[in-house]
Design a protein around this motif. Structure first.
Motif, short mmCIF file in Angstrom:
data_model
loop_
_atom_site.label_atom_id
_atom_site.label_comp_id
_atom_site.label_asym_id
_atom_site.label_seq_id
_atom_site.Cartn_x
_atom_site.Cartn_y
_atom_site.Cartn_z
N ARG A 65 1.13 -1.62 -0.40
CA ARG A 65 -0.02 -0.30 -0.16
C ARG A 65 0.47 1.06 0.27
NH1 ARG A 65 -5.41 -0.97 0.96
NH2 ARG A 65 -5.41 1.18 2.16
N VAL A 115 -3.34 3.40 -3.85
CA VAL A 115 -3.78 2.49 -2.96
C VAL A 115 -6.41 3.09 -3.63
CG1 VAL A 115 -4.76 2.05 -0.90
CG2 VAL A 115 -2.32 2.07 -2.14
N ARG A 146 -7.73 1.96 -6.57
CA ARG A 146 -7.80 1.40 -7.19
C ARG A 146 -9.41 0.33 -6.50
NH1 ARG A 146 -2.92 -1.11 -3.89
NH2 ARG A 146 -3.73 -2.27 -2.26
N GLU A 147 -9.51 1.17 -5.36
CA GLU A 147 -10.41 1.18 -4.16
C GLU A 147 -11.42 1.46 -4.67
OE1 GLU A 147 -8.49 1.37 0.10
OE2 GLU A 147 -7.37 -0.30 0.07
N GLU A 148 -11.68 2.81 -4.99
CA GLU A 148 -13.17 3.23 -5.64
C GLU A 148 -13.09 2.92 -6.73
OE1 GLU A 148 -13.82 7.98 -7.50
OE2 GLU A 148 -12.05 7.49 -6.24
N ALA A 168 -13.04 -0.12 -7.70
CA ALA A 168 -13.74 -1.95 -6.99
C ALA A 168 -15.14 -1.31 -6.22
CB ALA A 168 -12.88 -2.05 -5.78
N ALA A 199 -8.75 -5.49 -6.40
CA ALA A 199 -8.78 -4.33 -5.49
C ALA A 199 -7.65 -3.50 -4.84
CB ALA A 199 -9.76 -3.72 -5.02
N ARG A 200 -6.09 -4.63 -5.37
CA ARG A 200 -4.78 -4.99 -4.86
C ARG A 200 -4.17 -5.04 -5.16
NH1 ARG A 200 -5.40 -10.64 -1.75
NH2 ARG A 200 -3.38 -9.80 -0.35
N ASN A 259 -7.36 -5.69 -12.30
CA ASN A 259 -7.50 -4.78 -10.86
C ASN A 259 -8.98 -5.20 -10.36
OD1 ASN A 259 -7.24 -3.56 -8.45
ND2 ASN A 259 -9.25 -1.62 -9.66
N CYS A 306 0.09 -1.59 -9.25
CA CYS A 306 -1.77 -1.07 -8.82
C CYS A 306 -1.87 -0.02 -10.30
CB CYS A 306 -1.50 0.00 -7.87
SG CYS A 306 -1.48 -1.00 -6.60
#
Length: 268
Positions: free
Chosen positions: A43, A49, A52-54, A56, A70-71, A96, A146
């Motif tokens: 991370r 970070v 990728r999480e947004e 997902a 998402a990693r 992703n 990422c």
């Protein structure tokens, strides 16, 4: 040991959010399985970070039932691969989402079909981890693990991620004979990795181009290494005809031959 007879403690491992996380763990990974696990925990780049999480969390309508990976996405392929394919970074709704390089997007569809045509992949499509796809003698990876916004990592993000690629090529060992680099970004990211690994590069450094071949002499236990440039199989390149399917198949067949993956045996 110190005067008390105890062994001094080594440096404390940095947290996964620390920019030193990649360099610390990449240097200490004893095999690709360990390296891949460490990559997936990283991370170190806050912007990547968050992105990728947004992605997902919001998802595309077509993938609303998916649980996104998402990693960071590790490399993919056998640990004794003689040929490495180096891309750019995972796609937001491709790697992703699926957790495997070049899997689940149009670029991957193009690449895996070509790898299958050359005999380097067990099937022409790749849809998700566990779909049965196997690679033969080739490992696919990227200088950035990422998914970046607009497919554009920053130079700082590229440099933070660089130790993972360095370690991956090191762990592939002396059996690695050829590297295919997809796109100018990958080319620019790979050359410093090779220089840091003690591979002498010509000066001036060669400019990326489709079909460009760079031959690096053998060093120590490592054989001569061939580096081939290839246009990235992005939709921008494939839709415009800049990169056609026969072009990609021909270049991968040339790379497989140089890597000793054809019936002719090891490359000279």
């Amino acid at each position: 040991m110190d005067e008390s007879g105890t062994r001094p403690a080594g440096p404390s491992p940095p947290d996964s959010e620390d920019s030193a996380f990649p360099s610390f763990h990449a240097a200490r990974s004893g095999g690709l399985t360990e390296l891949d696990a460490r990559v997936a925990d990283c991370r170190a780049c806050p912007r990547l970070v968050a992105w990728r999480e947004e992605v997902a969390a919001t998802r595309r309508a077509a993938f609303r039932d998916w649980e996104y990976w998402a990693r960071p996405v590790p490399g993919f392929g056998p640990p004794d691969a003689a040929l490495a394919v180096v891309g750019l970074a995972p796609a937001a709704h491709g790697g992703n989402r699926t957790g495997r390089m070049f899997t689940g997007d149009a670029s991957g569809d193009f690449l895996f079909a070509a790898l299958h045509a050359v005999g380097l992949a067990s099937r022409p499509t790749s849809t998700h981890r566990g779909d049965g796809l196997e690679l033969h003698g080739v490992r696919i990876t990227a200088p950035v693990h990422c998914a970046p916004p607009q497919n554009r990592p920053t130079p700082a993000e590229r440099d933070t991620c660089r130790p993972w690629l360095s370690a991956e090529l090191r762990l592939l060992g002396p059996g690695l004979r050829t590297v295919v680099v997809l796109g100018a970004f990958g080319w620019q990211a790979l050359l410093p990795v090779l220089a840091d690994a003690g591979r002498p590069l010509p000066r001036p450094r060669p400019v990326f181009g489709h079909g460009t071949q760079l031959t690096l002499p053998a060093t120590g236990s490592r054989p001569e290494l061939q580096v081939l440039g290839c246009y990235h199989p992005s939709q921008r390149n494939t839709f415009t005809g800049r990169l056609t399917f026969p072009m990609l198949v021909d270049l991968l067949a040339r790379a497989a031959d140089l890597a000793g993956l054809t019936d002719g045996g090891p490359a000279a």
